[in-house]
Design a protein around this motif. Sequence first.
Motif, PDB file in Angstrom:
ATOM      1  N   PHE A 157      14.001  25.380 -56.870  1.00  0.00           N
ATOM      2  CA  PHE A 157      12.746  25.783 -57.511  1.00  0.00           C
ATOM      3  C   PHE A 157      12.076  26.911 -56.728  1.00  0.00           C
ATOM      4  CE2 PHE A 157       8.183  25.570 -58.223  1.00  0.00           C
ATOM      5  CZ  PHE A 157       8.121  25.601 -59.617  1.00  0.00           C
ATOM      6  N   ALA A 158      12.031  26.758 -55.413  1.00  0.00           N
ATOM      7  CA  ALA A 158      11.363  27.752 -54.556  1.00  0.00           C
ATOM      8  C   ALA A 158      12.063  29.091 -54.624  1.00  0.00           C
ATOM      9  CB  ALA A 158      11.311  27.240 -53.121  1.00  0.00           C
ATOM     10  N   GLU A 159      13.386  29.052 -54.628  1.00  0.00           N
ATOM     11  CA  GLU A 159      14.147  30.304 -54.673  1.00  0.00           C
ATOM     12  C   GLU A 159      13.918  31.061 -55.984  1.00  0.00           C
ATOM     13  OE1 GLU A 159      17.943  29.976 -51.674  1.00  0.00           O
ATOM     14  OE2 GLU A 159      18.074  29.049 -53.662  1.00  0.00           O
ATOM     15  N   GLU A 160      13.958  30.305 -57.082  1.00  0.00           N
ATOM     16  CA  GLU A 160      13.756  30.933 -58.395  1.00  0.00           C
ATOM     17  C   GLU A 160      12.351  31.495 -58.547  1.00  0.00           C
ATOM     18  OE1 GLU A 160      14.724  28.343 -61.703  1.00  0.00           O
ATOM     19  OE2 GLU A 160      16.639  27.942 -60.704  1.00  0.00           O
ATOM     20  N   SER A 161      11.395  30.830 -57.937  1.00  0.00           N
ATOM     21  CA  SER A 161       9.996  31.203 -58.127  1.00  0.00           C
ATOM     22  C   SER A 161       9.633  32.522 -57.448  1.00  0.00           C
ATOM     23  CB  SER A 161       9.089  30.128 -57.556  1.00  0.00           C
ATOM     24  OG  SER A 161       9.077  30.235 -56.143  1.00  0.00           O
ATOM     25  N   GLU A 162      10.397  32.878 -56.446  1.00  0.00           N
ATOM     26  CA  GLU A 162      10.098  34.064 -55.645  1.00  0.00           C
ATOM     27  C   GLU A 162       8.709  34.053 -55.030  1.00  0.00           C
ATOM     28  OE1 GLU A 162      11.116  37.345 -58.174  1.00  0.00           O
ATOM     29  OE2 GLU A 162      13.192  37.293 -57.461  1.00  0.00           O
ATOM     30  N   ALA A 163       8.180  32.873 -54.796  1.00  0.00           N
ATOM     31  CA  ALA A 163       6.877  32.771 -54.131  1.00  0.00           C
ATOM     32  C   ALA A 163       7.055  33.061 -52.651  1.00  0.00           C
ATOM     33  CB  ALA A 163       6.315  31.373 -54.317  1.00  0.00           C
ATOM     34  N   ASN A 164       5.954  33.394 -51.986  1.00  0.00           N
ATOM     35  CA  ASN A 164       6.070  33.648 -50.553  1.00  0.00           C
ATOM     36  C   ASN A 164       5.163  32.778 -49.690  1.00  0.00           C
ATOM     37  OD1 ASN A 164       3.799  34.925 -51.403  1.00  0.00           O
ATOM     38  ND2 ASN A 164       4.061  36.709 -50.083  1.00  0.00           N
ATOM     39  N   ILE A 165       4.318  31.958 -50.355  1.00  0.00           N
ATOM     40  CA  ILE A 165       3.510  31.010 -49.584  1.00  0.00           C
ATOM     41  C   ILE A 165       3.752  29.626 -50.180  1.00  0.00           C
ATOM     42  CG2 ILE A 165       1.147  30.285 -48.983  1.00  0.00           C
ATOM     43  CD1 ILE A 165       1.763  32.920 -47.705  1.00  0.00           C
ATOM     44  N   PHE A 166       4.054  28.662 -49.332  1.00  0.00           N
ATOM     45  CA  PHE A 166       4.312  27.304 -49.790  1.00  0.00           C
ATOM     46  C   PHE A 166       3.377  26.357 -49.054  1.00  0.00           C
ATOM     47  CE2 PHE A 166       8.080  29.822 -50.213  1.00  0.00           C
ATOM     48  CZ  PHE A 166       8.537  29.530 -51.502  1.00  0.00           C
ATOM     49  N   LEU A 167       2.721  25.492 -49.806  1.00  0.00           N
ATOM     50  CA  LEU A 167       1.765  24.583 -49.197  1.00  0.00           C
ATOM     51  C   LEU A 167       2.173  23.130 -49.429  1.00  0.00           C
ATOM     52  CD1 LEU A 167      -1.559  26.266 -50.421  1.00  0.00           C
ATOM     53  CD2 LEU A 167      -0.353  26.668 -48.259  1.00  0.00           C
ATOM     54  N   PHE A 168       2.076  22.335 -48.392  1.00  0.00           N
ATOM     55  CA  PHE A 168       2.376  20.899 -48.458  1.00  0.00           C
ATOM     56  C   PHE A 168       1.250  20.142 -47.764  1.00  0.00           C
ATOM     57  CE2 PHE A 168       6.449  22.983 -48.496  1.00  0.00           C
ATOM     58  CZ  PHE A 168       7.318  22.177 -49.226  1.00  0.00           C
ATOM     59  N   ALA A 169       1.147  18.858 -48.064  1.00  0.00           N
ATOM     60  CA  ALA A 169       0.288  17.998 -47.248  1.00  0.00           C
ATOM     61  C   ALA A 169       1.123  17.539 -46.056  1.00  0.00           C
ATOM     62  CB  ALA A 169      -0.191  16.801 -48.051  1.00  0.00           C
ATOM     63  N   ASN A 170       0.496  17.377 -44.929  1.00  0.00           N
ATOM     64  CA  ASN A 170       1.228  16.922 -43.751  1.00  0.00           C
ATOM     65  C   ASN A 170       1.335  15.392 -43.764  1.00  0.00           C
ATOM     66  OD1 ASN A 170       2.538  17.800 -41.279  1.00  0.00           O
ATOM     67  ND2 ASN A 170       0.947  16.646 -40.240  1.00  0.00           N
ATOM     68  N   THR A 171       2.208  14.905 -44.645  1.00  0.00           N
ATOM     69  CA  THR A 171       2.406  13.463 -44.801  1.00  0.00           C
ATOM     70  C   THR A 171       3.858  13.155 -44.442  1.00  0.00           C
ATOM     71  OG1 THR A 171       3.117  13.884 -47.043  1.00  0.00           O
ATOM     72  CG2 THR A 171       0.788  13.333 -46.732  1.00  0.00           C
ATOM     73  N   ALA A 172       4.240  11.893 -44.498  1.00  0.00           N
ATOM     74  CA  ALA A 172       5.627  11.526 -44.195  1.00  0.00           C
ATOM     75  C   ALA A 172       6.581  12.347 -45.070  1.00  0.00           C
ATOM     76  CB  ALA A 172       5.843  10.032 -44.413  1.00  0.00           C
ATOM     77  N   MET A 173       6.203  12.551 -46.334  1.00  0.00           N
ATOM     78  CA  MET A 173       7.076  13.287 -47.247  1.00  0.00           C
ATOM     79  C   MET A 173       7.017  14.795 -46.980  1.00  0.00           C
ATOM     80  SD  MET A 173       7.119  13.270 -51.446  1.00  0.00           S
ATOM     81  CE  MET A 173       7.019  11.511 -51.684  1.00  0.00           C
ATOM     82  N   GLY A 174       5.824  15.323 -46.872  1.00  0.00           N
ATOM     83  CA  GLY A 174       5.650  16.762 -46.640  1.00  0.00           C
ATOM     84  C   GLY A 174       6.304  17.193 -45.335  1.00  0.00           C
ATOM     85  N   ASN A 175       6.229  16.287 -44.369  1.00  0.00           N
ATOM     86  CA  ASN A 175       6.783  16.586 -43.062  1.00  0.00           C
ATOM     87  C   ASN A 175       8.314  16.625 -43.042  1.00  0.00           C
ATOM     88  OD1 ASN A 175       7.136  15.785 -39.931  1.00  0.00           O
ATOM     89  ND2 ASN A 175       5.208  16.744 -40.373  1.00  0.00           N
ATOM     90  N   ASP A 176       8.940  16.039 -44.054  1.00  0.00           N
ATOM     91  CA  ASP A 176      10.399  16.109 -44.195  1.00  0.00           C
ATOM     92  C   ASP A 176      10.801  17.353 -44.984  1.00  0.00           C
ATOM     93  OD1 ASP A 176      11.334  13.890 -42.897  1.00  0.00           O
ATOM     94  OD2 ASP A 176      11.944  12.816 -44.719  1.00  0.00           O
ATOM     95  N   LEU A 177      10.044  17.617 -46.058  1.00  0.00           N
ATOM     96  CA  LEU A 177      10.456  18.666 -46.987  1.00  0.00           C
ATOM     97  C   LEU A 177      10.135  20.064 -46.480  1.00  0.00           C
ATOM     98  CD1 LEU A 177       9.359  16.957 -50.322  1.00  0.00           C
ATOM     99  CD2 LEU A 177      11.671  17.133 -49.383  1.00  0.00           C
ATOM    100  N   ALA A 178       8.967  20.218 -45.842  1.00  0.00           N
ATOM    101  CA  ALA A 178       8.563  21.557 -45.403  1.00  0.00           C
ATOM    102  C   ALA A 178       9.574  22.165 -44.416  1.00  0.00           C
ATOM    103  CB  ALA A 178       7.150  21.506 -44.824  1.00  0.00           C
ATOM    104  N   PRO A 179       9.990  21.437 -43.359  1.00  0.00           N
ATOM    105  CA  PRO A 179      10.969  22.038 -42.447  1.00  0.00           C
ATOM    106  C   PRO A 179      12.333  22.288 -43.101  1.00  0.00           C
ATOM    107  CG  PRO A 179      10.410  19.799 -41.726  1.00  0.00           C
ATOM    108  CD  PRO A 179       9.481  20.153 -42.827  1.00  0.00           C
ATOM    109  N   ALA A 180      12.713  21.427 -44.053  1.00  0.00           N
ATOM    110  CA  ALA A 180      13.989  21.643 -44.750  1.00  0.00           C
ATOM    111  C   ALA A 180      13.930  22.978 -45.495  1.00  0.00           C
ATOM    112  CB  ALA A 180      14.268  20.499 -45.719  1.00  0.00           C
ATOM    113  N   LEU A 181      12.809  23.210 -46.148  1.00  0.00           N
ATOM    114  CA  LEU A 181      12.634  24.448 -46.889  1.00  0.00           C
ATOM    115  C   LEU A 181      12.601  25.658 -45.951  1.00  0.00           C
ATOM    116  CD1 LEU A 181      12.205  25.176 -49.887  1.00  0.00           C
ATOM    117  CD2 LEU A 181       9.756  25.162 -49.456  1.00  0.00           C
TER     118      LEU A 181
END
Lengths: 320, 248
Positions: free
Chosen positions: A84-108
């Motif tokens: 999704f992120a690649e297709e979107s061509e966005a350049n800023i991504f925001l997450f909440a710093n939660t158990a889930m956000g903390n896993d997904l943000a570094p992966a991205l």
Amino acid sequence: MANKIIAFVEQRDGEIKKSSLEVLKQGAVIATDTNTSIEAVIIGNEINNLDDIGKYGVSKITHLKNSELANYSVSAYTALLLSFAEESEANIFLFANTAMGNDLAPALAIKLNCGIVVDCIELEVEDNQLVATRPVYAGKALTVVKSNSEKTIFTLRPNVFTIGNISDERAEVIVKDIAEVNLTNKVISVAKVEGKLDVTEADIIVSGGRGLKAPENFGMIEEVASLLGAATGASRAAVDAGWRPHSEQVGQTGKTVSPNLYIAVGISGAIQHLAGMQSSKYIVAINKDKDAPIFGVADYGIAGDAFEIVPALIEELKKK
Amino acid sequence: MKIVVCVNHVPDTATKINIASDKKSIDNTGVTFVINPYDEFAIEEALKTKEIFGGEVVALSLGTEANKETIKKTLAMGADSAVLLRTDLELDSLVVARALANEIKNIEPELVFMGKQSVDYDSSIMGQLVANILDYNIVSTATSFNLDGNKIIAEREIEGGKETIETSLPAVITAQKGLNEPRYASLKGIMVAKRKVIEEKEIKVAENTVTIVEMKKPIAKEAGKIIGDDASAVPELVRLLKEEAKVI
Ligand SMILES: Cc1cc2nc3c(=O)[nH]c(=O)nc-3n(C[C@H](O)[C@H](O)[C@H](O)COP(=O)(O)OP(=O)(O)OC[C@H]3O[C@@H](n4cnc5c(N)ncnc54)[C@H](O)[C@@H]3O)c2cc1C
Ligand SMILES: Nc1ncnc2c1ncn2[C@@H]1O[C@H](COP(=O)(O)O)[C@@H](O)[C@H]1O
């Protein structure tokens, strides 16, 4: 600067998390300040009130949907979010710093090869560039950071960014049915502490320490908490003694919290405890030692015996 | 089975933090450095796993000469060998992750244990970064870990509860408190560790992707008022919370 912002919205049990609403609202503010667009993405199965996010200033959300996505799976969510992120061509991504956000943000961050700044407590636009402030050394210092890369991911500390006024706009919801789900990492069960609010998500926390002397005395802490609709917390001394579960520990090796109100009962205020709670908006201390360091950060204190004061507090709160 | 445990050398949590004159880092004068508390859980889990399944545990640390102290402690607890990736530069998480992952690729372990968080920059992302570079599975903030053949069953902490995860080797596991009780180094362990060599490697690193513009102290919260010293102060406390603070 930003050509597009994407906010990741988190659901658990089909409900949008409050920390994600804070992310949406802050993202909308940045989008306005920089004259760019923002949209949201959510992963899950049945999700309630998705169009509600319009109220927070984000007018479009994509729902990546499959029954196997009801529960979080780091492998499945990462793969979907990445494409999704690649297709979107966005350049800023925001997450909440939660158990889930903390896993997904570094992966991205790895997959997109971009900068990542976690646990921000401020995120502002200066000279058309995003500048983030985040606590380090358990809040004993703050760093102000800038990203040098074209794309950047920020995670925002829950309970810090205020939601403020909301509108009555509705968002456009685009549902994308997902055919294949990568479950190499699979959640096989979720154990929730029933009816209990987590300290990281609570507006009010009532915490007890070694001064309470025995596990059964936490009954009165729980009673105050239930009268206030609060979560219960604990110092490490209370956790190490086995009186309270580790999930309640507040502090440097426990959880960092910033509720509107933190009530510390029989807690001395060791530097490691203060590290986890001193950014609370209001702090109340109840401690029989008037020189206890906790009074150094408390807005209101009562320097007396908890076994006398807490029962009186319960009576007073019942009055209203 | 080959197991890597990543250990970091950080200021003791009881340390007062002062900002250095460059206003971009902390002043190390008088600061005691220790092994990162969460890494002790990671080491214990690595050693326990080796005791059950056999194999070897390699300690890996990136940092200055001073990191040897933490590496020695890891060896004394029971790690078999150690690698220090030597650098004096202040590096961001992405650069550190790439360097650690590069070395881990050479070692080819089935399991990598890390702490869930370094108590210096408190980032809590190293495990996830490394796992994604290596294409390993990841369980972060693990409070239990079990291995059955190739299959991993682990619990991880989430807001208000726990998730039980099923995944498989190779994997990175980041340790949360509650995972185990770290052992103390025995006298024998300390003696044996003295004879072990720490392999040192120079590393080539890329540019940081994020820069610290400034480091500063948070605005100190001013102490408020002590309203009283017994139960008679309670009505006033409740009034203040309702009317002045407006939080209840
Ligand atoms: C690596 C490391 C990490 C740590 N991480 C954390 C952490 O995450 N969180 C944390 O909390 N601590 C942490 N600590 C521990 C911290 O240093 C303190 O030991 C701990 O916070 C003390 O807990 P306490 O305030 O409950 O107990 P104490 O310090 O023993 O204080 C008890 C207080 O209760 C008061 N009291 C006693 N009787 C009464 C009464 N009848 N009525 C009212 N008051 C009473 C006393 O005056 C005293 O101030 C950490 C320590 C280390 C070394
Ligand atoms: N310089 C380093 N050398 C070795 N391991 C590290 C280093 N930095 C971080 N780690 C590991 O990554 C974990 C999480 O760190 P962080 O994401 O920086 O909070 C730590 O508990 C360590 O296991």
